[in-house]
Structure formats: C-alpha cells, structure tokens
Design an enzyme around this catalytic site. Structure first.
Site, PDB file in Angstrom:
ATOM      1  N   HIS A 195     -22.767  28.327  21.210  1.00 44.72           N
ATOM      2  CA  HIS A 195     -22.686  26.883  21.433  1.00 44.72           C
ATOM      3  C   HIS A 195     -21.226  26.477  21.604  1.00 44.72           C
ATOM      4  CE1 HIS A 195     -23.017  22.529  20.337  1.00 44.72           C
ATOM      5  NE2 HIS A 195     -24.147  22.646  21.009  1.00 44.72           N
ATOM      6  N   SER A 399     -37.962  33.849  20.290  1.00 44.42           N
ATOM      7  CA  SER A 399     -37.514  32.593  20.888  1.00 44.42           C
ATOM      8  C   SER A 399     -38.697  31.743  21.331  1.00 44.42           C
ATOM      9  CB  SER A 399     -36.610  32.877  22.099  1.00 44.42           C
ATOM     10  OG  SER A 399     -36.173  31.667  22.687  1.00 44.42           O
TER      11      SER A 399
END
Length: 471
Positions: A195, A399
């Site tokens: 991120h 995921s």
C-alpha cells in the site's frame, strides 16, 4: 445516446488561468489541474474523470457552497431548503452505494441503535488504557475491541498495546514508526505492491527503504528480499509484510519471510515486522484451510487492520496492535491530558470504537467466520461468471479480490467505481455483495464490451468507406 463530442463541449469546465492572473511567486491550485480530453459521455457531475496514462493527473472537485441566510427567507423555508439539499445528497449516496464494487468496504451495516451518539463529542484523546481528565470518551469500548483483537492474534492482554486508528494508513504509519524508534538505523523492506502508505511512512520518517520486486501473484519475491537483506546485513531490518495487497490481494508468506531473515543472518533482536492486514488480516484467522497465520506467537512487532473495510462502519477507522515492550520507545506522559500518549493523532474519534464493538458483539467470532466464508465463496462465483463470459481473471488462493481485464469504457469503470492499475481492474467481494449484484455487474460488463467491439467495427467500416471514396 448523445454525441460524446457535443456532450463534452456542453460541460462547464473551470477556466484556465492565464499567466497574467497569477502574481509573481504565487501558486494557484487551478493552474496545476490538468484537464485532458476524455470521453465524458454518461459521466455523473459529481464523479471525477478517470485517471489515464503513465502520469497521474488531478481533476477539480465540485463544491457545494455554504449559503448565507437570505433576509427574505423564513427560518422554516431555510430549514426546508437545507433538508432538500441533504435529501438529494442521500439519494446520491444510495445510488453510489449500489454501484460499488472496486474498493474493499463492507457497506452492509446498520447502526440505527447508535444514532443518538451524534449528540455527543466523544473523544478518546491520549492512551486508551489511561483515562484523561476529559470524561466524554469511549475507552471502555475501545479497550474491549482491542482485547478482542488481542485474542484473535494470540497475545496476552498484559503484553500488548494498541488503539483504534482513523484508518489502515494510520495503522501502517504507527507500526512502522514503532519499528523505526526501536531500530533508528534500520532499513525498511516492503514489496513494490505494498500500500502506498508504507513508503509514505518511510519518507515521513526519513528512513532508508528497499522496494522489493514481487512474484506474478503479487507476493514479495523472497529471493530478492534475501538479496536486499544480505546487502544491508550491517543494519537492522524493519519489514512490512502484506496480508493482502491492495490490487491483487496477495498474501506475503510470514513463515517464509521469517525463514529468509534467518538465512540472511538476522536474529530476532535485529528485526521488526509490521503486518499490514488492512482487509485480509481480518479475514485470514477465520479461514479453515492451512494458511501462514498472523499471530504474536511468531516474532512479529505489530499488526494493523482497517475497521471500516471487512467489519463495516460509517466512518473510516482501524486497529493497531503492537507489543507493549516496543511501544515504550515512543510513549510520553502529557500533563495537559493527565494521560500518556503514544498515538499518531491527538484527538481520536470516540464513536468508531463503539461502532466496532457493536458489530463484533452482535456477530461474534462465528458471525465473522460466516461472513468470511460468504466472501470467499462469492469471489469464486464471480471468477467463474467472468471466465464463462470470456473475460480473463486471476484470483489468489488466499483472497477475495478478483482481478480481471481493465474495461475499455471509462464510463463503466466510473459507474461501478472500479479500482484500476495499468491493464487490470478488480472487484473486492465484500459481505454486502450478493450473487444477484455480481450477476448485474457481469451482465453490464458484457454489454460494455459489446459496445466497445461494435464501435471498433464501425470505425473500421468508416475507414474502409473513406478509402473507397478516395480511389
């Protein structure tokens, strides 16, 4: 549909400032806004135009003016006008919430019972575990939530410290700061798909940082990580481990990272690991399959998650948990608060802990597990639906982020608020996304692809006709 060119011409664009309009030495925000020639057909007036090309451009947001009371308008008329404006805004929110697929926010929550809290200025300033002189706080809820996460990540209540943050970014800023304060000369390591807040933290703290390449899945490249660690063997290591990357939802294997550290000659007193679990850090503990679990039984330093993502909340929030022995490096007593402080922010949102406590109390561990199972199941449903329609996809085993070809129609991207990067886009399947909504999305995507294909075929035909006329 109206002609895109005429639509673009009719859109009121902000005037471009001339050089003479800017005084010497004065910087105007508008002068730095780049307005490219996009196809703006079907663009809602409140929606930013899409970012395109290798350079990120900036687009001017609209403003809802603060209107001064009109002397000829009664108080009742003014309140009615305000109510109408807020009502219009709420309709926009409802529509945007329905067409929301690209960002990892759980929009399925109901905090009606807590609406009365808006009457109070709830501020948890200072240390969550030490009350200050300010009495309108929610520390009892905050510590209750923190204890819940401490049990989730397997650390004794006497051995951890943490607080409710404003978002996942603040959690990353805090976790990396704790690492830096314990290892001032340490080098930070993070994958290139981490991120953006991770490398923002390195810039803010003036840290030496290594951006490590990734595997095709989005996981950190363990061989490259080892090479970087060996290169900087004389300095401690501060590592960011992703528990779900932003775009591909990839999970860095914590156990493998620990093995790499050992192979590179780093003992536990020479490294600090922060786990960025913004979304999937909340989900992975509830998976039934074997996974590289995040737990303080392993030599990690901190874990952060976002509260408004998987749990869901009307305000951005998050949780950071670290070891008490580490946070002492940045704790200080503040007489003004009559408390201790080791947080990033000063005043802290006291409403957020109540929201989190409310949902966790209503659902419990079993309810959270059911939500996780639903998201994982529906992620596979979406992948199968897209592939059956001829759309290439990727879905990491650990995921709920389904990656697929970036749609060609920017209006479609904006309608469904998709997050795009390069040639790919993704949908993050959250608890509020039902199979019916997935069906609506895929059908709309197929129609979008058909429109693009037909338009391309027509362009070829037009070019052919033009060539014939020139013969």
């Amino acid at each position: 549909m109206a002609d895109p060119v005429s639509l673009a011409a009719s859109c009121a664009m902000p005037p471009v400032l001339s050089k003479s309009a800017v005084a010497p030495g004065e910087v105007k925000r508008s002068a730095h806004i780049k307005m490219d020639s996009y196809n703006v057909g079907a663009v809602a007036p409140y929606q930013a135009m899409p970012v395109a090309g290798p350079v990120i451009t900036h687009h001017k947001s609209t403003a809802l003016p603060v209107v001064e009371p009109h002397p000829e308008m009664t108080a009742e008329e003014r309140e009615a006008q305000i109510a109408e404006m807020i009502g219009s805004y709420m309709k926009k929110l409802a529509e945007r919430t329905h067409h929301h697929m690209g960002y990892p926010y759980n929009l399925d929550f109901d905090y009606g019972l807590l609406e009365g809290l808006t009457k109070y200025s709830i501020n948890n300033l200072g240390d969550p575990f030490i009350e200050s002189n300010y009495g309108v706080h929610s520390r009892e809820f905050e510590v209750g939530v923190l204890n819940w996460f401490a049990r989730l990540w397997e650390i004794d209540e006497e051995e951890y410290w943490g607080y409710i943050t404003t978002c996942g970014t603040e959690g990353n800023l805090h976790g990396i700061l704790v690492g830096r304060e314990n290892f001032p000369d340490g080098v930070m390591y993070a994958s290139s798909e981490s991120h953006y807040s991770v490398f923002k933290a390195a810039r803010m703290y003036r840290m030496e940082a290594e951006k490590v390449p990734t595997l095709e899945s989005g996981e950190i490249n363990y061989d490259d990580l080892k090479a970087a660690l060996v290169k900087n063997a004389g300095k401690p290591a501060i590592l960011n481990v992703n528990i779900g990357t932003t775009v591909k939802g990839a999970v860095d294997d914590l156990d493998r990272v620990l093995e790499v550290l050992k192979e590179a000659g780093y003992t536990e007193d020479r490294f600090y690991i922060h786990c960025d679990g913004a979304l999937f850090g909340m989900m992975m503990p509830f998976l039934s399959r074997d996974a590289p679990m995040v737990t303080f039984r392993k030599p990690i330093g901190s874990v952060s998650v976002s509260g408004h993502k998987f749990v869901g909340a009307p305000v951005p929030c998050g949780v950071i948990i670290t070891r008490f022995k580490y946070v002492m490096a940045l704790s200080s007593d503040v007489e003004y608060l009559n408390s201790r402080d080791a947080t990033i922010m000063g005043s802290r949102n006291g409403h957020a802990p109540v929201y989190l406590w409310y949902t966790l109390t209503r659902k419990g561990y079993d309810g959270m597990r059911r939500d996780v199972e639903k998201c994982m199941r529906n992620a596979h449903v979406l992948q199968q639906m897209l592939e059956s329609a001829g759309i290439r996809t990727m879905l990491n085993e650990l995921s709920n982020t389904v990656v697929f070809e970036r749609p060609k129609e920017e209006a479609f991207v904006r309608k469904w608020q998709l997050a795009c990067e390069g040639e790919i886009a993704h949908v993050v399947v959250m608890p509020n996304i039902t199979v019916e909504k997935l069906e609506e999305f895929v059908a709309d995507y197929v129609q979008s692809r058909a429109r693009v294909s037909i338009a391309a075929a027509k362009r070829v035909a037009c070019e052919a006709k033009a060539a014939e006329e020139d013969v």
